[in-house]
Design a protein around this motif. Sequence first.
Motif, PDB file in Angstrom:
ATOM      1  N   GLU A 103      -3.016  -2.177  -2.002  1.00  0.00           N
ATOM      2  CA  GLU A 103      -4.263  -1.402  -2.049  1.00  0.00           C
ATOM      3  C   GLU A 103      -5.401  -2.186  -1.396  1.00  0.00           C
ATOM      4  O   GLU A 103      -6.216  -1.612  -0.665  1.00  0.00           O
ATOM      5  CB  GLU A 103      -4.622  -1.064  -3.498  1.00  0.00           C
ATOM      6  N   GLN A 247       0.948   0.808  -7.238  1.00  0.00           N
ATOM      7  CA  GLN A 247      -0.019   0.915  -6.140  1.00  0.00           C
ATOM      8  C   GLN A 247       0.517   1.829  -5.041  1.00  0.00           C
ATOM      9  O   GLN A 247      -0.238   2.616  -4.453  1.00  0.00           O
ATOM     10  CB  GLN A 247      -0.312  -0.462  -5.558  1.00  0.00           C
ATOM     11  N   LYS A 293      -1.484  -0.040 -15.357  1.00  0.00           N
ATOM     12  CA  LYS A 293      -1.030   0.999 -14.438  1.00  0.00           C
ATOM     13  C   LYS A 293       0.021   1.892 -15.087  1.00  0.00           C
ATOM     14  O   LYS A 293       0.065   3.102 -14.841  1.00  0.00           O
ATOM     15  CB  LYS A 293      -0.446   0.344 -13.175  1.00  0.00           C
TER      16      LYS A 293
END
Length: 337
Positions: A103, A247, A293
Motif C-alpha cells: 500500500e 493489503q 486487518k
Amino acid sequence: MLSPSKTVFRQNLTVFHCNGVVETSIHVTVLPHEAVDALAIKPDGIYIDGTFGRGGHSRMILERLGQSGRLIGLDRDLAALAAGQAINDIRFHMIHGSFSRIEQALRQLSVDRVDGVLLDLGVSSPQLEEASRGFSFRLDGPLDMRMDTSQGQTAAEWLACASEVHLEEVIRNYGEERFAKQIARAIVAARARQPVATTLQLAAIVAAAVRSHEHTREKQNPATRTFQAIRIYLNQELDKLSLALPQCVEILNPGGRLVVISFHSLEDRLVKRFMRESANPDKLPRRLPLREKEVQLLGHHKLRLVGKAIRPGATELALNPRARSAVMRVAERVNTT
C-alpha cells in the motif's frame, strides 16, 4: 511440439550489479501462462508483480497490456531490482521493497487501486545458484540467506548467537523438521569448536545429526528443511505474507484478481486460509487474537474464490523439476459497496 499454454518460459539473464559483479544464470518462470491467464488482464489495467524476481511473469504481463496499461514491480532483492531497472518500458515501474508494504508503494506512485496482484513466493533460481547468497546447501558459500542483502542479520550471525532452544523452535516451526532438537544440539556443539560460517559446513552438521532413512525415502537432502526454516525466519517470510494479503485485497478494484504461487505447506496453508476466510467472512479465523486487518474483514465478503488450486503439469515438471512443490491459488475482489 508444446502448445503455447504449456510452454515453459525461460530467461537467459545477465545482471550487472553496482559492485561490478556480473551474474549470469537461467531462470525458469513457474506456472507462467497459468498465472498470467489467472490475472484476466485488461489492456488498460494496472497490475502489480509483487515478487519481480527476474521478471518472467512481468514480461508476459507487459505483452498483454495496451499502451495505456501499467505494471508495477516490487522486490527486496537487489539483483532483482537491477533486473527490473533494465526493462526499458514506460508502462513499467520498478520499486525496491517488500510486498508487505504494498500500500505504501502505491501511495508513492499516487495509485489508489489496481486490477490484479501476483505474488510468486519462494526463492528464485538465480538466488539458489549464486553461492555467495547462501541459500543452497549444494554450493559452498557464506551463510547469508538474506533476500535483501542491504540490511538485516545473516544466517551465520544468527547461528552464532541463537540459543539451542530458539534454534530448535525455528527449525521445527518453519522447517517442519522432526529432528529439530538433534540438529539444534549439533549446531551448538559445532559452533563451540569453530564458527558455522558456510553452507556446506551447516549441511554437513545437519546430515550428521539426522542420519535417518526418512530423507532417503523422500529423495530429499537432510539439510532441506533446516535451510528452509532459517531462510523463512531470517527474512520474516510468513509474517510479511500475512501483512501483504489483506493489503492486496484492499487495493484491488472490483473484479481484480489476486494470484499467489506458494512453494511449501506453511505458505500455502496461510494463503488458502486467508482466501477462504475472506470469501466466507462469517467464519472466525482459527488464530486468535486477530490482527486489525483481520477484524476489518469480518462480516465483509470481499473475495470470491476462482477455481481450484493449480499445480504444474507433467510437461513443466519435466523441464523444471524445481516447480514440483508449486501451488497456485486465485481469488477475485467482489464489489462490497
